[in-house]
Write an enzyme that holds these catalytic residues in place. Structure first.
Site, PDB file in Angstrom:
ATOM      1  N   GLN A 659       0.840  -1.197   0.000  1.00  0.00           N
ATOM      2  CA  GLN A 659       0.000   0.000   0.000  1.00  0.00           C
ATOM      3  C   GLN A 659       0.877   1.249   0.000  1.00  0.00           C
ATOM      4  O   GLN A 659       1.709   1.441   0.897  1.00  0.00           O
ATOM      5  CB  GLN A 659      -0.979   0.050   1.189  1.00  0.00           C
ATOM      6  CG  GLN A 659      -2.105   1.067   1.005  1.00  0.00           C
ATOM      7  CD  GLN A 659      -3.021   0.705  -0.176  1.00  0.00           C
ATOM      8  OE1 GLN A 659      -3.139  -0.469  -0.558  1.00  0.00           O
ATOM      9  NE2 GLN A 659      -3.662   1.699  -0.775  1.00  0.00           N
ATOM     10  N   LEU A 660       0.720   2.035  -1.019  1.00  0.00           N
ATOM     11  CA  LEU A 660       1.509   3.261  -1.160  1.00  0.00           C
ATOM     12  C   LEU A 660       1.376   4.113   0.095  1.00  0.00           C
ATOM     13  O   LEU A 660       0.275   4.407   0.544  1.00  0.00           O
ATOM     14  CB  LEU A 660       1.032   4.054  -2.374  1.00  0.00           C
ATOM     15  CG  LEU A 660       1.807   5.344  -2.660  1.00  0.00           C
ATOM     16  CD1 LEU A 660       3.213   5.019  -3.174  1.00  0.00           C
ATOM     17  CD2 LEU A 660       1.063   6.225  -3.653  1.00  0.00           C
ATOM     18  N   HIS A 661       2.521   4.501   0.674  1.00  0.00           N
ATOM     19  CA  HIS A 661       2.482   5.324   1.879  1.00  0.00           C
ATOM     20  C   HIS A 661       3.618   6.336   1.862  1.00  0.00           C
ATOM     21  O   HIS A 661       4.736   6.043   1.436  1.00  0.00           O
ATOM     22  CB  HIS A 661       2.543   4.470   3.157  1.00  0.00           C
ATOM     23  CG  HIS A 661       3.665   3.501   3.221  1.00  0.00           C
ATOM     24  ND1 HIS A 661       3.645   2.272   2.560  1.00  0.00           N
ATOM     25  CD2 HIS A 661       4.861   3.534   3.866  1.00  0.00           C
ATOM     26  CE1 HIS A 661       4.746   1.610   2.809  1.00  0.00           C
ATOM     27  NE2 HIS A 661       5.532   2.362   3.589  1.00  0.00           N
ATOM     28  N   LEU A 662       3.304   7.521   2.327  1.00  0.00           N
ATOM     29  CA  LEU A 662       4.245   8.632   2.401  1.00  0.00           C
ATOM     30  C   LEU A 662       4.794   8.718   3.821  1.00  0.00           C
ATOM     31  O   LEU A 662       4.038   8.712   4.792  1.00  0.00           O
ATOM     32  CB  LEU A 662       3.534   9.943   2.040  1.00  0.00           C
ATOM     33  CG  LEU A 662       4.318  11.243   2.223  1.00  0.00           C
ATOM     34  CD1 LEU A 662       5.433  11.347   1.189  1.00  0.00           C
ATOM     35  CD2 LEU A 662       3.372  12.449   2.104  1.00  0.00           C
TER      36      LEU A 662
END
Length: 763
Positions: A659-662
């Site tokens: 899951q794309l996370h910053l």
């Protein structure tokens, strides 16, 4: 015959139909000359894919052989990547096999780091944790022996370009040239910067090592530190760039219908703005004078960007400044702004000298824009010369601390020291240097009437300029400012749930060492492996190519069950309210369970199928912008709680958790969970992609550059002073006391989120 000339050329950009032409760059220099650092700086900033071939690490992280280096270089070139040959390469025999790698489709360059011998020896003796273990007392003798055999490269060896660097400023100029080199760009052929082709040995080393005899051809003054054959590089100011407006001594005269005190709010959101005034950015027209950009097109773009940004300014305002009442650009902008019904109290034009707006025109502007040259140096005439002259030497010093150069379409914000005459007389607190496109064939980097590219660069320039102004407003805003729009919602977050998570999270979810080890073994055949402490933000061992087109995307790989946790939270946040700090339609925010710094939060994208950076496309641009804005808001919240902190926002090239996370992470790196080299390098090498750069790449190219995991095995270096350290405990001890300024590239374009009135030299 070798030619020697000044290298004032910028990269020549090729048409999009041409294939990328790889480059072999042979680095030539003694130990301690900065070859590895040169590679690191370029690889961090360049959009061209590079591979560093280092004989000290070529054999699975250990010293190898020259044939291994040649094989690895040839393999990288076949994949279309450019190559740095990071060896000493001090004589022709050592270079000849690498030169043969070139051909009609591969250029071979040499960059000669011919720095003073004393500097190389001092660096080599003092350094620790060197990849080749060349450090301490033995380093001095090795450097001395190698320099005795030095044979400077010549074009006749088969090289297409040679760049000689005899000072640190020369080295920085060379770094800038290769950083600016895009995938389709080339650099001019020739030999640049050599002061004396016959020079061989520097006398500086003879004084440092008194037992060594001075060669008879080295000169007669053996007691001098600097060899006459290696003179100091002259520090001539750049005159090749001129600002877009030719300032004169005309007195400032405000437009007839604009007065400083007329119907304007009497409060300020900026701490450097005088009470009773309004935060104001004064800027000249970019590129329409000396760079000869079409005024009609330029006025369209300027008004378009002004209309976009005035909605974000709150009570602040923008002012276009020109010296002449008869200015064509002023007339065009006035008409077009009126046609778009832009609020004349938020944006207006002003006739006067941009360096004397208050003292002569009565207009208070706390920020002014400078139409800079790419070297960010004084001189050249026009606005650039006028602003540097009015601000005094303090501006040049402050600019050097922020950036060494500027690319077209970019801007850099420079706080003006309080001892600057411009600050004292005009109350200007910040200068924003901005560089636009050039259509003048008499100036470097001319676009040759390519207005498709030129208009894009000009739009980027105004966006960067106005974004810079907004960053000044944010950093100066008080707690009661309108810039903190979501402070109340942040405070309303369920603090009880958060405390329970922090208190009990480890007992509920932390994996013990044996469990992690077993899971890692089971996943060895898959694309991703978990870090040694089980953290999703820790070490990342995904095998991935530098070439984005060859990335084995996450959609074709199965994720281990432990790597699904963030995905479950993002897709069903209502089931995880006890760990979430914030939930919206687009994002979910939570603390990293294994934080690598005092403050470390994750901004999760709530978009199905968006597993990692490699999955991001143009359609996700708005989502990435939202994630950045949310991350920025949390960073600012933490800064108001502790103004000593500094934050960075970015993504891991290949995450270990789905899951794309910053990452929003404070730069103290004070955490017991930061345990090994991979943890550190995942946040402090090019493997960590700054959010602002990712957004820019998606906007321009539709995909983000993803770096491979070779960066995770690089030597440990301080993120401020870049000094090397052998172990994590030694590194942590150092960074607790290091007060060096951050590297220039981190201080550009908002890559660091700073507290108001922060000075990175002593924070």
């Amino acid at each position: 015959m070798d030619m020697d000339c000044d290298d004032t050329s910028k990269p020549e950009e090729k048409s999009g139909e041409e294939e990328r032409k790889p480059i072999v760059v042979i680095l030539v220099g003694a130990p301690g000359s900065g070859k590895s650092t040169f590679c690191e700086h370029v690889m961090c900033s360049s959009s061209r894919p590079w591979v560093r071939i280092c004989q000290d690490t070529i054999n699975n992280g250990k010293a190898g052989t020259k044939p291994q280096c040649l094989k690895a270089a040839a393999s990288a070139l076949k994949e279309g990547k450019s190559v740095f040959i990071d060896r000493c390469n001090l004589d022709r025999e050592q270079r000849v096999e690498f030169v043969k790698l070139g051909g009609s489709q591969i250029d071979v360059h040499a960059v000669v780091l011919d720095l003073p011998a004393q500097l190389c020896i001092s660096r080599s003796v003092k350094r620790t944790g060197h990849e080749g273990n060349l450090q301490g007392g033995k380093a001095a003798a090795v450097v001395n022996r190698m320099l005795q055999k030095k044979e400077l490269p010549k074009l006749s060896e088969g090289l297409s370009r040679i760049m000689f660097c005899q000072s640190e400023s020369d080295v920085q100029a060379a770094i800038n040239s290769y950083c600016a080199l895009g995938p389709l760009d080339t650099l001019p052929n020739g030999s640049f910067g050599q002061k004396n082709p016959d020079a061989k040995v520097q006398l500086g080393i003879m004084k440092f090592l008194k037992k060594v005899d001075v060669p008879s051809n080295a000169g007669s003054s053996s007691g001098s530190v600097q060899d006459s054959a290696f003179p100091q590089v002259s520090k001539e100011r750049n005159n090749s760039f001129k600002g877009p407006d030719n300032l004169s001594s005309l007195s400032a005269t405000p437009c007839k219908d604009v007065k400083e005190s007329e119907d304007l709010p009497k409060h300020s959101i900026g701490c450097d703005v005088t009470p009773g005034s309004i935060p104001t950015l004064a800027f000249p027209s970019i590129s329409t004078a000396d760079f000869q950009f079409n005024s009609e097109k330029a006025s369209d773009i300027m008004v378009e960007k002004v209309e976009e940004f005035v909605k974000k300014l709150g009570n602040a305002r923008l002012v276009l400044v020109d010296l002449s009442h008869g200015s064509k650009i002023l007339s065009l902008v006035r008409v077009k702004a009126a046609q778009r019904n832009i609020d004349s109290k938020k944006f207006f034009t002003f006739v006067g000298d941009i360096t004397q707006l208050y003292s002569q025109g009565g207009l208070r502007c706390n920020v002014i824009a400078n139409a800079a040259n790419w070297r960010l140096k004084p001189g050249g005439g026009g606005v650039n010369a006028a602003i540097f002259s009015a601000a005094g030497p303090a501006l040049e010093v402050a600019t050097k601390e922020r950036a060494a150069s500027l690319l077209p379409g970019h801007a850099v914000v420079v706080p003006l020291p309080s001892n600057s005459p411009l600050y004292i007389r005009e109350r200007v607190s910040h200068i924003i240097h901005v560089l636009g496109p050039n259509m003048n064939p008499q100036r470097p980097n001319c676009l040759k009437d390519d207005y498709i590219k030129g208009c894009k660069i000009l739009r980027d320039a105004y966006t960067s300029l106005f974004d810079g102004f907004l960053s000044v407003l944010r950093n100066q805003a008080k707690l009661t400012s309108k810039s903190l729009v979501s402070e109340k919602s942040l405070k309303d977050t369920s603090c009880g749930d958060l405390r329970n998570y922090l208190a009990n999270g480890d007992q509920k979810t932390k994996r013990d060492g044996n469990s992690v080890s077993e899971r890692s073994k089971k996943c060895k055949g898959s694309h991703y492996e978990i870090g040694t402490d089980g953290t999703g933000s820790g070490s990342t061992q995904g095998k991935i190519s530098n070439d984005n087109s060859k990335i084995d995307g996450s959609t074709s790989k199965s994720w281990a069950s432990w790597a699904q946790a963030l995905c479950h939270i993002a897709m069903r946040p209502e089931k995880h309210k006890n760990v979430l700090l914030e939930i919206s339609d687009d994002v979910a925010v939570l603390n990293d369970l294994y934080p690598k710094a005092q403050k470390h939060v994750l901004i999760l994208a709530r978009c199905e199928g968006l597993d990692c950076l490699a999955d991001v496309q143009q359609e996700h641009l708005q989502l990435l912008t939202t994630m950045h804005d949310v991350g920025l808001r949390w960073a600012e919240k933490f800064l108001h709680e502790d103004s000593s902190m500094i934050f960075r926002l970015g993504y891991h090239s290949v995450p270990s958790m789905r899951q794309l996370h910053l990452h929003v992470i404070s730069q103290d790196f004070n955490s017991n969970h930061l345990k090994n080299k991979k943890h550190w390098n995942s946040f402090n090498t090019a493997f960590f992609r700054d959010s602002v750069d990712v957004i820019e790449e998606i906007k321009n190219h539709g995909k983000a550059t993803v770096k491979d995991d070779s960066y995770l095995s690089m030597e440990l270096r301080c993120h401020r002073c870049r000094s090397a350290h052998p172990t994590i405990p030694r590194l942590k001890s150092h960074i607790n006391n290091c007060r060096a300024p951050f590297p220039p590239f981190l201080l550009e374009n908002g890559r660091l989120v700073l507290p108001e009135d922060n000075n990175t030299n002593d924070s």
